[in-house]
Design an enzyme around this catalytic site. Structure first.
Site, PDB file in Angstrom:
ATOM      1  N   GLN A  12      19.545  19.927 -17.737  1.00  0.00           N
ATOM      2  CA  GLN A  12      19.693  21.368 -17.589  1.00  0.00           C
ATOM      3  C   GLN A  12      21.163  21.753 -17.428  1.00  0.00           C
ATOM      4  O   GLN A  12      21.923  21.058 -16.774  1.00  0.00           O
ATOM      5  CB  GLN A  12      18.887  21.856 -16.392  1.00  0.00           C
ATOM      6  CG  GLN A  12      17.399  21.712 -16.602  1.00  0.00           C
ATOM      7  CD  GLN A  12      16.588  22.394 -15.519  1.00  0.00           C
ATOM      8  OE1 GLN A  12      16.387  23.604 -15.546  1.00  0.00           O
ATOM      9  NE2 GLN A  12      16.107  21.616 -14.565  1.00  0.00           N
ATOM     10  N   SER A  93      19.005  13.398 -15.651  1.00  0.00           N
ATOM     11  CA  SER A  93      17.977  14.215 -15.025  1.00  0.00           C
ATOM     12  C   SER A  93      16.841  14.501 -16.012  1.00  0.00           C
ATOM     13  O   SER A  93      16.181  13.582 -16.482  1.00  0.00           O
ATOM     14  CB  SER A  93      18.598  15.508 -14.477  1.00  0.00           C
ATOM     15  OG  SER A  93      17.670  16.262 -13.728  1.00  0.00           O
ATOM     16  N   ARG A 118       6.715  20.379 -14.648  1.00  0.00           N
ATOM     17  CA  ARG A 118       7.783  19.906 -13.746  1.00  0.00           C
ATOM     18  C   ARG A 118       8.662  21.079 -13.329  1.00  0.00           C
ATOM     19  O   ARG A 118       8.994  21.237 -12.150  1.00  0.00           O
ATOM     20  CB  ARG A 118       8.609  18.832 -14.443  1.00  0.00           C
ATOM     21  CG  ARG A 118       9.784  18.261 -13.621  1.00  0.00           C
ATOM     22  CD  ARG A 118      10.493  17.191 -14.441  1.00  0.00           C
ATOM     23  NE  ARG A 118      11.564  16.521 -13.735  1.00  0.00           N
ATOM     24  CZ  ARG A 118      12.842  16.809 -13.841  1.00  0.00           C
ATOM     25  NH1 ARG A 118      13.240  17.828 -14.610  1.00  0.00           N
ATOM     26  NH2 ARG A 118      13.765  16.130 -13.184  1.00  0.00           N
ATOM     27  N   HIS A 202      17.027  17.083  -7.214  1.00  0.00           N
ATOM     28  CA  HIS A 202      17.418  15.749  -6.756  1.00  0.00           C
ATOM     29  C   HIS A 202      17.822  15.707  -5.291  1.00  0.00           C
ATOM     30  O   HIS A 202      18.833  15.113  -4.913  1.00  0.00           O
ATOM     31  CB  HIS A 202      18.521  15.195  -7.657  1.00  0.00           C
ATOM     32  CG  HIS A 202      18.154  15.220  -9.105  1.00  0.00           C
ATOM     33  ND1 HIS A 202      17.128  14.459  -9.632  1.00  0.00           N
ATOM     34  CD2 HIS A 202      18.625  15.965 -10.139  1.00  0.00           C
ATOM     35  CE1 HIS A 202      16.998  14.717 -10.910  1.00  0.00           C
ATOM     36  NE2 HIS A 202      17.887  15.628 -11.249  1.00  0.00           N
TER      37      HIS A 202
END
Length: 310
Positions: A12, A93, A118, A202
């Protein structure tokens, strides 16, 4: 000329309105890939990527399938053009999902649905405005970790992305991130940059989302990787589907060890890396990690031709 290459896939932040328009116009397999994703999602993903609006494309539940689809389209074009087979794959990621699709671990349409959920789980885990992320430049990793520990108090903040030496992204509760940013400046950080994100990825705030994701992942068939994938949580190259699945779920609430992933691939003999997807974010990070690594990308027809000549 790179003798041995790896493919790396962006996360992203690499999305932008208009991305991949040239490749879609010139390669039917690209428009076909977006069409397959649109059927799964129930909306016109290609129109969103080409026309926007920005506000919608930047919402994580739309960003994630958009980047996955663009990256997979680029991979299919690469294969159609007879590009060199990479020895390893890795993704930053969200990009790890793209790597797993291209390595044959997860079916593409299964993955499209998975990353859309997600994104939704991530957004629902942390109400808007209560979490934050910031990039800290000019401090070593251990100092950033120590700063986060001191700033946490009764909240959470931790190192989210180890992008390259002397740049770490932190994430957590907004107030704790603010405290960590102040402490980082006092510790001599060269630059502290708040990031415009809708969710703090994260970090421990993502544990509820990871638990929900785990249940969904267990419903999807994972196959052995045709190309080893170096995973974010520990920079280990894996082909075993069960091991891959476990590391993938942990990734959502643990740190992305990107600089270590790049170093590991280099130690394994990689001399060139191709960024498969929109933008040049990863190429920039890789050059900061080691200037000797040859970088190219696949985001338009010009960059595709450059990559094919590596």
């Amino acid at each position: 000329m790179a003798d041995k290459i790896a493919f790396v896939f962006p996360g992203q932040g690499s999305q932008y309105v208009g991305m991949f328009s040239g490749l879609v116009d010139n390669f039917p397999v690209a428009s076909q890939t977006f069409a397959e994703a649109s059927v799964k999602l129930g909306y016109d993903l290609l129109s969103l990527c080409i026309n926007g609006p920005d506000e919608k494309l930047n919402q994580t539940e739309y960003t994630q399938p958009a980047l996955l689809t663009a990256s997979y389209a680029a991979w299919r074009i690469w294969q159609e053009k007879g590009g060199t087979q990479p020895m390893y794959m890795a993704g930053h990621s969200l990009g790890e999902y793209s790597a797993l699709v291209c390595a044959g671990v997860i079916n593409f349409t299964d993955a499209v649905g998975l990353v859309a959920e997600r994104g939704r789980y991530m957004q629902e885990a942390v109400p808007r405005g209560t979490g934050a992320m910031a990039a800290i430049s000019g401090l070593d990793d251990e100092t950033v970790i120590d700063v986060c520990a001191k700033a946490a108090q009764d909240e959470g903040v931790s190192a989210a992305n180890f992008n390259f030496p002397a740049q770490v992204v932190i994430a957590g509760d907004a107030a704790a991130v603010d405290r960590a940013c102040l402490l980082a400046k006092e510790s001599g950080a060269r630059r502290v940059t708040p990031l415009a994100v809708s969710v703090p990825s994260h970090c421990s705030l993502m544990k509820p989302a990871a638990d929900r994701l785990h249940s969904l992942v267990n419903k999807i068939r994972f196959m052995p990787a045709a190309i080893p994938v170096v995973q974010n949580v520990d920079a280990r190259a894996r082909t075993d589907p069960d091991e891959i699945k476990q590391a993938l779920v942990l990734q959502l609430h643990q740190s992305v060890l990107w600089s270590t992933c790049v170093a590991v691939m280099q130690r394994l003999g990689i001399t060139g890396m191709i960024e498969c997807g929109p933008g040049k974010v990863l190429s920039g990070l890789i050059r900061r990690i080691d200037k000797s690594i040859v970088c190219a990308g696949i985001s338009d027809t010009v960059s595709l031709n450059t990559a094919l000549s590596m």
